[in-house]
Write a protein that holds these residues in place. Structure first.
Motif, PDB file in Angstrom:
ATOM      1  N   TRP A   1       0.852  -1.196   0.000  1.00 44.60           N
ATOM      2  CA  TRP A   1       0.000   0.000   0.000  1.00 44.60           C
ATOM      3  C   TRP A   1       0.881   1.237   0.000  1.00 44.60           C
ATOM      4  CZ3 TRP A   1      -5.151  -0.659  -0.502  1.00 44.60           C
ATOM      5  CH2 TRP A   1      -5.728  -1.873  -0.075  1.00 44.60           C
ATOM      6  N   LYS A   2       0.546   2.217  -0.838  1.00 41.65           N
ATOM      7  CA  LYS A   2       1.200   3.517  -0.821  1.00 41.65           C
ATOM      8  C   LYS A   2       0.112   4.576  -0.735  1.00 41.65           C
ATOM      9  CE  LYS A   2       5.306   2.043  -3.412  1.00 41.65           C
ATOM     10  NZ  LYS A   2       6.165   2.275  -4.595  1.00 41.65           N
ATOM     11  N   SER A   3       0.131   5.353   0.344  1.00 40.66           N
ATOM     12  CA  SER A   3      -0.978   6.285   0.569  1.00 40.66           C
ATOM     13  C   SER A   3      -0.475   7.583   1.193  1.00 40.66           C
ATOM     14  CB  SER A   3      -2.026   5.635   1.480  1.00 40.66           C
ATOM     15  OG  SER A   3      -3.116   6.511   1.703  1.00 40.66           O
ATOM     16  N   THR A   4      -0.821   8.708   0.563  1.00 39.29           N
ATOM     17  CA  THR A   4      -0.518  10.028   1.096  1.00 39.29           C
ATOM     18  C   THR A   4      -1.756  10.905   0.950  1.00 39.29           C
ATOM     19  OG1 THR A   4       1.824   9.847   0.485  1.00 39.29           O
ATOM     20  CG2 THR A   4       0.974  12.054   0.935  1.00 39.29           C
ATOM     21  N   ASN A   5      -2.176  11.517   2.044  1.00 40.06           N
ATOM     22  CA  ASN A   5      -3.376  12.363   2.042  1.00 40.06           C
ATOM     23  C   ASN A   5      -4.573  11.638   1.432  1.00 40.06           C
ATOM     24  OD1 ASN A   5      -1.788  14.340   3.189  1.00 40.06           O
ATOM     25  ND2 ASN A   5      -1.543  15.516   1.311  1.00 40.06           N
ATOM     26  N   PHE A   6      -4.678  10.349   1.767  1.00 41.00           N
ATOM     27  CA  PHE A   6      -5.796   9.492   1.353  1.00 41.00           C
ATOM     28  C   PHE A   6      -5.819   9.192  -0.146  1.00 41.00           C
ATOM     29  CE2 PHE A   6      -6.936  11.365   5.382  1.00 41.00           C
ATOM     30  CZ  PHE A   6      -7.374  10.267   6.113  1.00 41.00           C
ATOM     31  N   LYS A   7      -4.740   9.496  -0.848  1.00 45.28           N
ATOM     32  CA  LYS A   7      -4.535   9.001  -2.206  1.00 45.28           C
ATOM     33  C   LYS A   7      -3.883   7.632  -2.042  1.00 45.28           C
ATOM     34  CE  LYS A   7      -4.095   9.328  -6.787  1.00 45.28           C
ATOM     35  NZ  LYS A   7      -5.254   9.435  -7.722  1.00 45.28           N
ATOM     36  N   THR A   8      -4.670   6.575  -2.214  1.00 43.84           N
ATOM     37  CA  THR A   8      -4.242   5.230  -1.828  1.00 43.84           C
ATOM     38  C   THR A   8      -4.079   4.336  -3.052  1.00 43.84           C
ATOM     39  OG1 THR A   8      -5.359   5.452   0.316  1.00 43.84           O
ATOM     40  CG2 THR A   8      -4.797   3.228  -0.418  1.00 43.84           C
ATOM     41  N   ILE A   9      -2.852   3.899  -3.257  1.00 43.90           N
ATOM     42  CA  ILE A   9      -2.491   3.076  -4.409  1.00 43.90           C
ATOM     43  C   ILE A   9      -1.974   1.727  -3.924  1.00 43.90           C
ATOM     44  CG2 ILE A   9      -1.143   2.940  -6.524  1.00 43.90           C
ATOM     45  CD1 ILE A   9      -2.972   5.330  -6.502  1.00 43.90           C
ATOM     46  N   LEU A  10      -2.482   0.656  -4.515  1.00 45.00           N
ATOM     47  CA  LEU A  10      -1.937  -0.674  -4.277  1.00 45.00           C
ATOM     48  C   LEU A  10      -0.936  -0.966  -5.392  1.00 45.00           C
ATOM     49  CD1 LEU A  10      -2.415  -3.158  -2.316  1.00 45.00           C
ATOM     50  CD2 LEU A  10      -3.735  -4.147  -4.213  1.00 45.00           C
ATOM     51  N   THR A  11       0.267  -1.409  -5.027  1.00 42.06           N
ATOM     52  CA  THR A  11       1.300  -1.689  -6.021  1.00 42.06           C
ATOM     53  C   THR A  11       1.822  -3.108  -5.842  1.00 42.06           C
ATOM     54  OG1 THR A  11       3.200  -0.965  -4.702  1.00 42.06           O
ATOM     55  CG2 THR A  11       1.980   0.733  -5.898  1.00 42.06           C
ATOM     56  N   TRP A  12       2.394  -3.654  -6.915  1.00 42.97           N
ATOM     57  CA  TRP A  12       2.963  -4.997  -6.842  1.00 42.97           C
ATOM     58  C   TRP A  12       3.913  -5.211  -8.020  1.00 42.97           C
ATOM     59  CZ3 TRP A  12      -2.033  -3.746  -8.036  1.00 42.97           C
ATOM     60  CH2 TRP A  12      -2.468  -4.051  -9.329  1.00 42.97           C
ATOM     61  N   GLU A  13       4.525  -6.360  -8.056  1.00 42.47           N
ATOM     62  CA  GLU A  13       5.447  -6.769  -9.124  1.00 42.47           C
ATOM     63  C   GLU A  13       5.136  -8.215  -9.483  1.00 42.47           C
ATOM     64  OE1 GLU A  13       9.202  -6.288  -7.136  1.00 42.47           O
ATOM     65  OE2 GLU A  13       9.386  -4.191  -7.746  1.00 42.47           O
ATOM     66  N   PRO A  14       5.633  -8.708 -10.636  1.00 42.71           N
ATOM     67  CA  PRO A  14       6.302  -7.987 -11.720  1.00 42.71           C
ATOM     68  C   PRO A  14       5.298  -7.551 -12.770  1.00 42.71           C
ATOM     69  CG  PRO A  14       6.432 -10.327 -12.139  1.00 42.71           C
ATOM     70  CD  PRO A  14       5.667 -10.173 -10.838  1.00 42.71           C
ATOM     71  N   LYS A  15       5.769  -6.809 -13.747  1.00 43.40           N
ATOM     72  CA  LYS A  15       4.907  -6.473 -14.886  1.00 43.40           C
ATOM     73  C   LYS A  15       4.598  -7.766 -15.634  1.00 43.40           C
ATOM     74  CE  LYS A  15       4.586  -3.527 -18.979  1.00 43.40           C
ATOM     75  NZ  LYS A  15       3.270  -2.999 -18.577  1.00 43.40           N
ATOM     76  N   PRO A  16       3.318  -8.030 -15.938  1.00 41.95           N
ATOM     77  CA  PRO A  16       2.968  -9.321 -16.545  1.00 41.95           C
ATOM     78  C   PRO A  16       3.390  -9.406 -18.015  1.00 41.95           C
ATOM     79  CG  PRO A  16       1.043  -7.918 -16.470  1.00 41.95           C
ATOM     80  CD  PRO A  16       2.139  -7.167 -15.749  1.00 41.95           C
ATOM     81  N   SER A  17       3.577 -10.625 -18.467  1.00 38.34           N
ATOM     82  CA  SER A  17       3.807 -10.853 -19.891  1.00 38.34           C
ATOM     83  C   SER A  17       2.455 -10.770 -20.609  1.00 38.34           C
ATOM     84  CB  SER A  17       4.443 -12.227 -20.107  1.00 38.34           C
ATOM     85  OG  SER A  17       3.495 -13.248 -19.795  1.00 38.34           O
ATOM     86  N   ALA A  18       2.459 -11.026 -21.913  1.00 40.18           N
ATOM     87  CA  ALA A  18       1.209 -10.995 -22.678  1.00 40.18           C
ATOM     88  C   ALA A  18       0.335 -12.206 -22.378  1.00 40.18           C
ATOM     89  CB  ALA A  18       1.527 -10.932 -24.167  1.00 40.18           C
ATOM     90  N   ASP A  19       0.832 -13.144 -21.582  1.00 43.34           N
ATOM     91  CA  ASP A  19       0.118 -14.398 -21.351  1.00 43.34           C
ATOM     92  C   ASP A  19      -0.756 -14.402 -20.100  1.00 43.34           C
ATOM     93  OD1 ASP A  19       1.421 -16.039 -23.566  1.00 43.34           O
ATOM     94  OD2 ASP A  19       3.151 -15.257 -22.466  1.00 43.34           O
ATOM     95  N   TYR A  20      -0.685 -13.341 -19.320  1.00 42.13           N
ATOM     96  CA  TYR A  20      -1.561 -13.279 -18.139  1.00 42.13           C
ATOM     97  C   TYR A  20      -1.753 -11.825 -17.728  1.00 42.13           C
ATOM     98  CZ  TYR A  20       2.600 -12.655 -15.144  1.00 42.13           C
ATOM     99  OH  TYR A  20       3.756 -12.198 -14.557  1.00 42.13           O
ATOM    100  N   SER A  21      -2.655 -11.594 -16.785  1.00 45.42           N
ATOM    101  CA  SER A  21      -2.983 -10.249 -16.332  1.00 45.42           C
ATOM    102  C   SER A  21      -3.270 -10.291 -14.837  1.00 45.42           C
ATOM    103  CB  SER A  21      -4.197  -9.714 -17.093  1.00 45.42           C
ATOM    104  OG  SER A  21      -5.336 -10.526 -16.812  1.00 45.42           O
ATOM    105  N   TYR A  22      -3.627  -9.134 -14.283  1.00 48.92           N
ATOM    106  CA  TYR A  22      -3.899  -9.046 -12.850  1.00 48.92           C
ATOM    107  C   TYR A  22      -5.304  -8.485 -12.604  1.00 48.92           C
ATOM    108  CZ  TYR A  22       1.166  -9.555 -12.037  1.00 48.92           C
ATOM    109  OH  TYR A  22       2.466 -10.002 -11.991  1.00 48.92           O
ATOM    110  N   THR A  23      -5.929  -9.020 -11.568  1.00 49.74           N
ATOM    111  CA  THR A  23      -7.205  -8.490 -11.081  1.00 49.74           C
ATOM    112  C   THR A  23      -7.083  -8.253  -9.582  1.00 49.74           C
ATOM    113  OG1 THR A  23      -8.565  -9.560 -12.767  1.00 49.74           O
ATOM    114  CG2 THR A  23      -9.657  -8.974 -10.700  1.00 49.74           C
ATOM    115  N   VAL A  24      -7.597  -7.124  -9.120  1.00 45.50           N
ATOM    116  CA  VAL A  24      -7.534  -6.780  -7.694  1.00 45.50           C
ATOM    117  C   VAL A  24      -8.901  -6.960  -7.064  1.00 45.50           C
ATOM    118  CG1 VAL A  24      -7.157  -4.921  -6.021  1.00 45.50           C
ATOM    119  CG2 VAL A  24      -5.611  -5.177  -7.982  1.00 45.50           C
ATOM    120  N   GLU A  25      -8.936  -7.686  -5.965  1.00 46.73           N
ATOM    121  CA  GLU A  25     -10.127  -7.810  -5.128  1.00 46.73           C
ATOM    122  C   GLU A  25      -9.782  -7.267  -3.745  1.00 46.73           C
ATOM    123  OE1 GLU A  25     -11.247 -11.903  -5.119  1.00 46.73           O
ATOM    124  OE2 GLU A  25     -12.200 -11.810  -7.095  1.00 46.73           O
TER     125      GLU A  25
END
Length: 261
Positions: free
Chosen positions: A46-70
């Motif tokens: 989690w990265k959050s400043t003044n309630f601007k809240t971003i979830l971050t992770w690694e690595p950048k996916p290849s063309a063969d898969y993607s990410y979904t956030v729940e």
């Protein structure tokens, strides 16, 4: 190196040079399919400043898969942000999704097929974030303030502007005072210019009057939000840019120096 070995083996097939890319995708698809998995997200943060809240992770996916956030309140039902479904990005802005600021949330980053692709898998690998509470955990950015010295040089007043947040209510952008209310205070750190001796003043108001200063002497000030109701490591916000009041022969200016603690 591992990918090269897979392509060399070809899962029992040979990849003709003329159609190498298509063959490579087919091999990777089979590899993921038979392994029953996609690569898991790592370093979910989690990265959050003044309630601007971003979830971050690694690595950048290849063309063969993607990410979904729940995401969900601890123990609650899972929800999705429409901008973070089968995405190739490694960030998800949840600022407006975490509507109850006082509770704790967790988020799962799922590894899924890319948008438009199909799979026989029912469950997908995921990585869970640490818990996060906007009210308790967001960092508070540095405030701005104006400095005013009375004509008789007996009183110096700092007028602090509450930092704006990433949140809106009824079309109005909220500042940190709107959220923390009486829990918000300001810590002023000051010293004589060219001196190392520091003093601290805590104020519950935005107009901070200091009357214990030597007349006609230059002082340097810095301000930061102070929320004593939080855990000790989250009580102080970012330190403001310092400002200095000069002696009787000069006007007030914004200092480019740093306050040393």
């Amino acid at each position: 190196m591992e990918l090269e070995k897979v392509l060399q083996r070809g899962n029992g097939r040979n990849c003709p040079k003329i159609d190498f890319e298509r063959c490579k995708k087919s091999i990777l698809h089979d590899r993921f399919h038979f392994a029953g998995s996609y690569p898991r997200a790592q370093n979910v943060t989690w990265k959050s400043t003044n309630f601007k809240t971003i979830l971050t992770w690694e690595p950048k996916p290849s063309a063969d898969y993607s990410y979904t956030v729940e995401f969900s309140v601890l123990g609650g039902d899972k929800q999705k942000n429409p901008h973070c479904i089968r995405s190739s990005k490694t960030v998800c802005d949840l600022s407006s999704s975490l509507t109850d600021l006082n509770v704790y949330y967790t988020a799962d980053v799922l590894s899924e097929p890319p948008l438009g692709a199909t799979t026989d898998l029912i469950e997908f690998p995921y990585t869970t974030s640490p818990r996060f509470s906007p009210y308790k955990d967001t960092e508070i950015g540095k405030p701005e303030f104006k400095l005013e010295v009375s004509e008789d040089k007996k009183k110096t007043t700092l007028y602090v502007t509450d930092p704006l947040t990433a949140l809106f209510k009824d079309g109005r952008q909220l500042n940190i005072k709107d959220i923390f209310n009486d829990h918000l205070q300001y810590k002023v750190t000051y010293r004589k210019n060219k001196s190392t001796g520091m003093k601290v003043y805590i104020s519950k108001t935005n107009a901070i009057e200091l009357t214990d200063l030597d007349r006609g002497v230059s002082y340097c000030f810095s301000v930061q939000a102070y929320i004593p109701s939080r855990s000790i490591d989250k009580q102080l916000g970012e330190l403001s840019q310092p400002q200095c009041s000069n002696d009787d022969h000069q006007s007030i200016f914004e200092g480019e120096l740093s306050l040393n603690y």
